[in-house]
Structures are given as C-alpha cells and as structure tokens.
Design a protein around this motif. Sequence first.
Motif, PDB file in Angstrom:
ATOM      1  N   THR A  22       0.839  -1.193   0.000  1.00 49.82           N
ATOM      2  CA  THR A  22       0.000   0.000   0.000  1.00 49.82           C
ATOM      3  C   THR A  22       0.876   1.246   0.000  1.00 49.82           C
ATOM      4  OG1 THR A  22      -1.690  -1.162   1.297  1.00 49.82           O
ATOM      5  CG2 THR A  22      -1.873   1.229   1.157  1.00 49.82           C
ATOM      6  N   ASP A  23       0.778   2.034  -1.046  1.00 49.22           N
ATOM      7  CA  ASP A  23       1.498   3.300  -1.108  1.00 49.22           C
ATOM      8  C   ASP A  23       0.856   4.281  -0.136  1.00 49.22           C
ATOM      9  OD1 ASP A  23       3.417   5.084  -2.921  1.00 49.22           O
ATOM     10  OD2 ASP A  23       1.568   6.222  -2.569  1.00 49.22           O
ATOM     11  N   PRO A  24       1.664   5.130   0.528  1.00 52.21           N
ATOM     12  CA  PRO A  24       1.081   6.086   1.476  1.00 52.21           C
ATOM     13  C   PRO A  24      -0.020   6.951   0.870  1.00 52.21           C
ATOM     14  CG  PRO A  24       3.453   6.012   1.768  1.00 52.21           C
ATOM     15  CD  PRO A  24       3.143   5.165   0.575  1.00 52.21           C
ATOM     16  N   LEU A  25       0.154   7.391  -0.377  1.00 54.21           N
ATOM     17  CA  LEU A  25      -0.883   8.213  -0.989  1.00 54.21           C
ATOM     18  C   LEU A  25      -2.138   7.405  -1.293  1.00 54.21           C
ATOM     19  CD1 LEU A  25       1.157  10.566  -3.367  1.00 54.21           C
ATOM     20  CD2 LEU A  25       0.165  11.087  -1.128  1.00 54.21           C
ATOM     21  N   ASP A  26      -1.990   6.109  -1.566  1.00 49.84           N
ATOM     22  CA  ASP A  26      -3.169   5.258  -1.739  1.00 49.84           C
ATOM     23  C   ASP A  26      -3.925   5.146  -0.415  1.00 49.84           C
ATOM     24  OD1 ASP A  26      -2.596   4.800  -4.398  1.00 49.84           O
ATOM     25  OD2 ASP A  26      -1.500   2.942  -4.023  1.00 49.84           O
ATOM     26  N   GLY A  76       8.135  16.413  -7.049  1.00 53.36           N
ATOM     27  CA  GLY A  76       7.383  15.325  -7.662  1.00 53.36           C
ATOM     28  C   GLY A  76       6.361  14.750  -6.718  1.00 53.36           C
ATOM     29  N   TRP A  77       6.755  14.552  -5.457  1.00 53.51           N
ATOM     30  CA  TRP A  77       5.803  14.046  -4.474  1.00 53.51           C
ATOM     31  C   TRP A  77       4.661  15.039  -4.289  1.00 53.51           C
ATOM     32  CZ3 TRP A  77       3.658  15.829  -0.019  1.00 53.51           C
ATOM     33  CH2 TRP A  77       2.938  14.897   0.738  1.00 53.51           C
ATOM     34  N   VAL A  78       4.981  16.325  -4.211  1.00 59.98           N
ATOM     35  CA  VAL A  78       3.958  17.346  -4.005  1.00 59.98           C
ATOM     36  C   VAL A  78       2.955  17.342  -5.158  1.00 59.98           C
ATOM     37  CG1 VAL A  78       3.532  19.834  -3.827  1.00 59.98           C
ATOM     38  CG2 VAL A  78       5.435  18.792  -2.579  1.00 59.98           C
ATOM     39  N   ALA A  79       3.450  17.275  -6.385  1.00 59.34           N
ATOM     40  CA  ALA A  79       2.551  17.276  -7.542  1.00 59.34           C
ATOM     41  C   ALA A  79       1.631  16.057  -7.528  1.00 59.34           C
ATOM     42  CB  ALA A  79       3.372  17.306  -8.830  1.00 59.34           C
ATOM     43  N   GLN A  80       2.188  14.905  -7.207  1.00 59.21           N
ATOM     44  CA  GLN A  80       1.391  13.682  -7.164  1.00 59.21           C
ATOM     45  C   GLN A  80       0.350  13.757  -6.051  1.00 59.21           C
ATOM     46  OE1 GLN A  80       3.614  10.114  -6.379  1.00 59.21           O
ATOM     47  NE2 GLN A  80       1.982   8.762  -7.050  1.00 59.21           N
ATOM     48  N   ALA A  81       0.769  14.209  -4.876  1.00 55.20           N
ATOM     49  CA  ALA A  81      -0.159  14.296  -3.753  1.00 55.20           C
ATOM     50  C   ALA A  81      -1.267  15.306  -4.036  1.00 55.20           C
ATOM     51  CB  ALA A  81       0.599  14.684  -2.487  1.00 55.20           C
ATOM     52  N   GLN A  82      -0.922  16.453  -4.614  1.00 55.06           N
ATOM     53  CA  GLN A  82      -1.932  17.453  -4.950  1.00 55.06           C
ATOM     54  C   GLN A  82      -2.961  16.893  -5.914  1.00 55.06           C
ATOM     55  OE1 GLN A  82       0.556  20.650  -6.391  1.00 55.06           O
ATOM     56  NE2 GLN A  82       0.321  21.832  -4.488  1.00 55.06           N
ATOM     57  N   SER A  83      -2.476  16.187  -6.926  1.00 55.41           N
ATOM     58  CA  SER A  83      -3.376  15.626  -7.931  1.00 55.41           C
ATOM     59  C   SER A  83      -4.336  14.617  -7.310  1.00 55.41           C
ATOM     60  CB  SER A  83      -2.560  14.977  -9.048  1.00 55.41           C
ATOM     61  OG  SER A  83      -3.398  14.340  -9.978  1.00 55.41           O
ATOM     62  N   ARG A  84      -3.794  13.741  -6.455  1.00 54.23           N
ATOM     63  CA  ARG A  84      -4.638  12.715  -5.840  1.00 54.23           C
ATOM     64  C   ARG A  84      -5.687  13.336  -4.921  1.00 54.23           C
ATOM     65  NH1 ARG A  84      -2.410   7.579  -5.645  1.00 54.23           N
ATOM     66  NH2 ARG A  84      -4.459   6.961  -4.863  1.00 54.23           N
ATOM     67  N   LEU A 138      -4.000  19.858  -0.402  1.00 49.11           N
ATOM     68  CA  LEU A 138      -2.674  19.713   0.164  1.00 49.11           C
ATOM     69  C   LEU A 138      -2.163  21.098   0.541  1.00 49.11           C
ATOM     70  CD1 LEU A 138      -0.401  17.558   0.693  1.00 49.11           C
ATOM     71  CD2 LEU A 138       0.592  18.300  -1.486  1.00 49.11           C
ATOM     72  N   VAL A 139      -1.770  21.269   1.797  1.00 51.59           N
ATOM     73  CA  VAL A 139      -1.451  22.597   2.316  1.00 51.59           C
ATOM     74  C   VAL A 139       0.000  22.643   2.788  1.00 51.59           C
ATOM     75  CG1 VAL A 139      -2.045  24.339   4.029  1.00 51.59           C
ATOM     76  CG2 VAL A 139      -3.843  22.879   3.059  1.00 51.59           C
ATOM     77  N   ALA A 140       0.782  23.556   2.220  1.00 54.24           N
ATOM     78  CA  ALA A 140       2.157  23.764   2.676  1.00 54.24           C
ATOM     79  C   ALA A 140       2.143  24.559   3.978  1.00 54.24           C
ATOM     80  CB  ALA A 140       2.962  24.510   1.616  1.00 54.24           C
ATOM     81  N   VAL A 141       2.888  24.084   4.973  1.00 56.70           N
ATOM     82  CA  VAL A 141       2.924  24.774   6.264  1.00 56.70           C
ATOM     83  C   VAL A 141       4.156  25.674   6.342  1.00 56.70           C
ATOM     84  CG1 VAL A 141       1.682  22.906   7.419  1.00 56.70           C
ATOM     85  CG2 VAL A 141       4.185  22.884   7.403  1.00 56.70           C
ATOM     86  N   ASP A 142       4.007  26.792   7.019  1.00 55.73           N
ATOM     87  CA  ASP A 142       5.146  27.677   7.261  1.00 55.73           C
ATOM     88  C   ASP A 142       6.000  27.157   8.410  1.00 55.73           C
ATOM     89  OD1 ASP A 142       4.439  29.476   5.230  1.00 55.73           O
ATOM     90  OD2 ASP A 142       3.023  30.490   6.559  1.00 55.73           O
ATOM     91  N   GLN A 143       5.338  26.591   9.429  1.00 57.47           N
ATOM     92  CA  GLN A 143       6.049  26.006  10.560  1.00 57.47           C
ATOM     93  C   GLN A 143       5.650  24.541  10.677  1.00 57.47           C
ATOM     94  OE1 GLN A 143       4.857  27.045  14.564  1.00 57.47           O
ATOM     95  NE2 GLN A 143       6.916  26.663  15.376  1.00 57.47           N
ATOM     96  N   ASN A 144       6.651  23.670  10.738  1.00 57.92           N
ATOM     97  CA  ASN A 144       6.365  22.249  10.904  1.00 57.92           C
ATOM     98  C   ASN A 144       5.653  22.044  12.237  1.00 57.92           C
ATOM     99  OD1 ASN A 144       6.779  19.360  11.568  1.00 57.92           O
ATOM    100  ND2 ASN A 144       7.992  19.373   9.686  1.00 57.92           N
ATOM    101  N   PRO A 145       4.458  21.449  12.232  1.00 57.67           N
ATOM    102  CA  PRO A 145       3.714  21.288  13.483  1.00 57.67           C
ATOM    103  C   PRO A 145       4.398  20.400  14.509  1.00 57.67           C
ATOM    104  CG  PRO A 145       2.645  20.119  11.681  1.00 57.67           C
ATOM    105  CD  PRO A 145       3.708  20.956  11.065  1.00 57.67           C
TER     106      PRO A 145
END
Length: 596
Positions: free
Chosen positions: A93-97, A119-127, A135-142
């Motif tokens: 099972t792929d994480p994005l799946d 590449g990961w970002v583009a794939q994740a956004q598309s899915r 898919l949201v880019a964070v300014d500060q890592n939570p």
Amino acid sequence: MSKPHAERLSALRAELSRQALDGFVVPLTDEHNSEYVADYAQRLAWLTGFEGSAGSAIVLAEKAAMFVDGRYVIQVRDQVDSALFAHVHLTETDPLDWLWGEVKKGDRIGYDPRLHTPGWVAQAQSRLQRKGAELVAVDQNPIDAVWPDQPAPPPFPLKPHDAALAGATSADKRARIGGDIAENGAEAAVLTALDSIAWLFNIRGNDVAHTPVALAYAVLHKDGRADLFVAPEKMTDAVREHLGNEVSIAPYDGFYDALADLGAGGKAVLADPATANAAVFEALKKGGADIVRAADPCALPKACKTEAEIKGSIAAHERDGAAVTEFLHWLDQEAHKGGLTEIGCVAKLESFRKKRDGFCDTSFDTISGAGSNGAICHYRVSEESSRPLTPGELYLVDSGGQYPDGTTDITRTVPVGTVGDEEKDRFTRVLKGHIALARARFPKGTTGAQLDAIARKPLWDVGLDYDHGTGHGVGSYLAVHEGPQRISKAPNAIALQPGMILSNEPGYYKDGGFGIRIENLVTVVADEDSHERPFLRFETLTLAPIDRRLVKTELLSEDEIGWLDRYHARVYDTLDSLVAEDTRDWLAQMTAPIAG
C-alpha cells in the motif's frame, strides 16, 4: 499503549487543529533529502519511536499509519505501537493510496515543503484534488511546534579535506561541474545534497552521525564561482583559506531568499527534482527563474572515484579488515562461553577499529543481531532489545568505518557453536549469490538492475528471496549509502562505470529464526580480457574471512570454491602482518583453502 508517543501524537493532533489541518505527512528526512539526519530532524522517530533509516507516517484526526518496506517490517512491529499507528507495508500500500482511502471532501492535509520533493507534491496534490481535498504547505512544521526539547542544529565547524586524498582540488571540480552546468543550458545550479556539497568543496563536517558532512546549501555558477550557505559559527580561517576567493560565504538561513534573487530576469537555473525540496523550486519560481530540471551535476562525478580515492579506499579496507578480523577472532574465542551480548559486541568491535590509524567514526550504527534479531535486516540494537549470543544460533554483524582515505561497510555472519543444516544451506546459497556477483563480467552500459538477479538466483532456485537491494553505492569518506548507482530489482538507468564503489550483499532472513548476509565492497574496473567490445568487472575491496564452517561445500562448484580460496589467500597475505600476533594462527585456519 506507549504513553510518551501517545502524548506526542495527541499534542500533534491538537497543533494540527490549531493550524486548521485535518492531517499531516511525516517523512524521515531533512531539508537536504538526507537518508541519515541530525538529531534536530528526527521528527519521525520522536513521534513514533521508529529508529530505522527509511519510512514515513501520516497522521489524521482519528487514524495514523506508519509505512515501511520489507527491511523494517519486524523492526516497526517492535518499535511502533500498533494501537497508535497502523503498520503498513510500502510494497502493498502506497502512502498516498492509503491517504486517498481515508480523506474526505474538504479535508486539508498539511506537509512541510522543505521535506518533500516537487514530484511528491505534484502527485499528492493531484490525488487529493480528485477527492475534493487540499494539500497545504505549512510555514512552521507542526512537530517542531510541539517538540519541547527539540535539539538545535549542530554547531560543529567545517574541516578542509585534503586534495591529495580527493584526487582533485575544489577549484578543479567547480570548473568541471560548471562546464556541465553550461552544457545543460543553465547559468547556475542549486545544490542541496550534503554529500555533493562536501565533495564539491572538499570539506567535511560532523553534523550528521556517522556521515562526515555539514549542514549547508550551495549555488554553483557556470564559471566555477560558488556561493556556500552555512551557519557563521562553522567557518574558520583555515576553511576560508581552503575555499579561496571564488567561493562566497552566506548565512545558512539566507538560502531561500537568495534563490528568489538568483532567477531574476528569467535566468536559467538547474535544480534536481529528485534531491532538492519543493521549497527550493517554489522560491526559484517566485523569483522568475527558468528552472532546468536535471540531475545533481555532482552525483555521477562523485560516484566515479579518482585514482587517489581508490588507492585510499584500498588502504582503508586493509586497516579496517584487520580490525574486523581481530574482532572475529575474539568473538570466536569468547562467544561459545556465554556472557556476550549484542550491544557488548558493538562496543568491542568499535574498540578494535579505534586502534587503527585514521579511524574517525563508524560509518553507520552497527547492526548486531543474534538469532532472531539477525532476521531484522536493519536491526538497531539498544539496551532494551539487546539479547545474548546463544550457542546453536547465528550472529550477524554489519558494520563500517569512516577514515579520511575511505569509507567501509562489511557484513559477516558467524555461528555461535554448532548450528543446523538449514542455516548452513541458506548461508551457502547466499555465498553462491555473492560469488556470482563478485565474478560477473558485463558489457559497458550495464546497470545494476540488470545484475541484481545474478545474486538472487541460488535462493530463487529453492523458492527463497530477500527484501532489500543487493548493492548500494559508497562514498569516499562520505555517505555509506551513495547514489546514483545501485544493484537492486528497482529500475535504475545509471550504468555502472569504472571507479564506482558498491556493496555486494545478498542475504536471507527467516522471521523469528535467523538472518544471513555476506557483504563486501567492490569497485568497478575495466575487464582487461575484453575483445569485441568493452567489458567491466568488479574487484573486491573488503578483506576479512568468510566463515567456512557454515559452507556446505557439496553445494559449491569448483569455480566457486576456487573463488573463495583465492579470496581467502588474498585476505591472509594482506592481513597477516597487520593483525595482532595472537590472531595470526586463527586467521591462517579461517583462510585455509577448501580445495586443498
């Protein structure tokens, strides 16, 4: 339930809620896409307890999952509480799946753009978009926000690396790579991989355990000038003199702002989408750069070692082989008596290495697995997990050293007392695969993926296999795992070339029973016997006995026995004068010819 990790997971979920996020993706890497990371970047380990070198997690409001490949299925079971994180096998099972099956319309899934490739970002956004999620880019890592005692980035100074050991000056390397950048139609290249930066500038550091690199970014211009982004406290007068006037020094924290200026006016800038993070590409894009997506221009030249680096590696392997041989002798004397532990053996092996000239550090955390722990491919022993070496079991030890003239990596599997026929059969089949790869001759242009099956066939013949690659690249006083070349089932377009150093490490692992791996490092050389077209072959660098007591000679061909006898003759001839006097008789016995 693991209380500390339950509390950490709860704190993270509260922070995600505060940031209006419904989930967060947690990779095991740093801003440089490193395999091994400094303590401040051990976010996955802090959150989950997982201490392997490859994996990721996804945390949602009600569910969480930990993703690992076949090397870590046993380890993740031991280290990560399944009541907190579902254990998911990456090949199944792929994480994005998995994420696709869990997200709902309107969900906001966070990610740190400094820790993912574009590449990961583009794939994740598309899915996610197809599910109506974002898919949201964070300014500060939570995780950074809820990690109260997160270590600071390491402060250690840079160190010059002698050009005589590197085989080329930094200026020569920058001029060569600058020409490659120009051929790619770019004005400059962005470098984020720590080992590439260390190689290019002939510098080393202590920022990552076992890997002599320093936290830095760089921009190399096509004329050979460069900008090095590094914390001010890392600079010394000796390093400034070493780098010279064509290298400008800038603060590490100013890197992304500099990228925005670098591409001003549509300037062509090369960046590697496989190694540079998504934040790099976003900064270049905002600055107006014409981004040339191409491989890190240092990766392949770094992999093809110079004559000086090969010479240094040979010398380092001789000293390291003597240390490992003294350890194996000590182990053979003491193990059957009882009282030895996995963690005690780690310390003892390091003590033998510390006696050797130039020893700087181990090249990774030693894998010291007795009995069933040996079946955990990348087992990391701790005070809690350490078990005794018990008669009737196998003991697997995978270790390496860092020396200024070379990096080593060796695995040996030895019996503690007498072991069964099954263990000997599996050991011999692993040995047959190791010998087959060591003896391989192959035409120029061959990739590691084309050679991988050679090492697996003796196991495949009886329906067995192993869940890791057969060989990885190795650096020169750099990363013990180095690309772009490798030997594995996974597709790889990089042809093997003279000067490359790789591991040869087939194995076999019986869950709950035992583990076997035989690993030597090899270098790619031209095959002098080639006729109609250029061929290549391997020369073995590693020097230490392979335990003959585990070999079922009736399973070996005459050619295989001949290879083992020749290898052992070379081990004896090289190490006899280097090992302690009380080890020499044992070495002679362990390297005596089978054929004779």
